[in-house]
Design a protein around this motif. Sequence first.
Motif, PDB file in Angstrom:
ATOM      1  N   HIS A   1      10.663 -12.440  12.918  1.00  0.00           N
ATOM      2  CA  HIS A   1      11.335 -12.284  11.638  1.00  0.00           C
ATOM      3  C   HIS A   1      12.822 -12.566  11.822  1.00  0.00           C
TER       4      HIS A   1
ATOM      5  N   PRO B   1      12.273 -14.275   6.456  1.00  0.00           N
ATOM      6  CA  PRO B   1      11.226 -15.273   6.651  1.00  0.00           C
ATOM      7  C   PRO B   1      10.528 -14.947   7.975  1.00  0.00           C
TER       8      PRO B   1
ATOM      9  N   CYS C   1       7.058 -14.749   4.275  1.00  0.00           N
ATOM     10  CA  CYS C   1       8.274 -13.961   4.103  1.00  0.00           C
ATOM     11  C   CYS C   1       7.892 -12.506   3.861  1.00  0.00           C
TER      12      CYS C   1
ATOM     13  N   GLU D   1       4.554  -8.223   2.848  1.00  0.00           N
ATOM     14  CA  GLU D   1       4.659  -9.576   3.396  1.00  0.00           C
ATOM     15  C   GLU D   1       3.663 -10.471   2.672  1.00  0.00           C
TER      16      GLU D   1
END
Length: 151
Positions: free
Chosen positions: A73, A86, A112, A127
């Motif tokens: 991440h 993202p 993301c 997510e």
Amino acid sequence: MKKLIASAMLVASAATASAQIQTIDLKSSIRNDFGLGVGITADLTDNIEFSPSASYYFAGSLITNLQAEADFHYKFDVGDEFILYPLLGGGLDYDNTKDSHSDLNFLMNIGCGLTKEFTSSLAGFVECKYQWIGGHGRDGAYLTAGIKLAI
């Protein structure tokens, strides 16, 4: 393929060894089936997290569908204790059907996420990922929601 998987596992091990584990993650996922999982999140740098996890999916005609994933991440602080990120990652998908046929396939994730801190030791997250599974027609988007418990 075996060398690729072994290399990926070595990189993941090295990343985790140099990182500091921040949270234990409990999650549920919805795609064409429902899954439950557990993972950890470790900070590699101020903005980059490493997040390995394992999930079990209750997958209709399959007796067993397990996934082991490792995502990276890149965090953006968007205020009011929200973090947008993202993500990119990979992993393994294991299927076992009622007729005792089993498959082990490589998978890749892109997507993301959004984390909201409630207290210093509790956060929630969502997510959205697109997942490609080699050798399967089960590629597609899915949604995950869960909580992060600080350790």
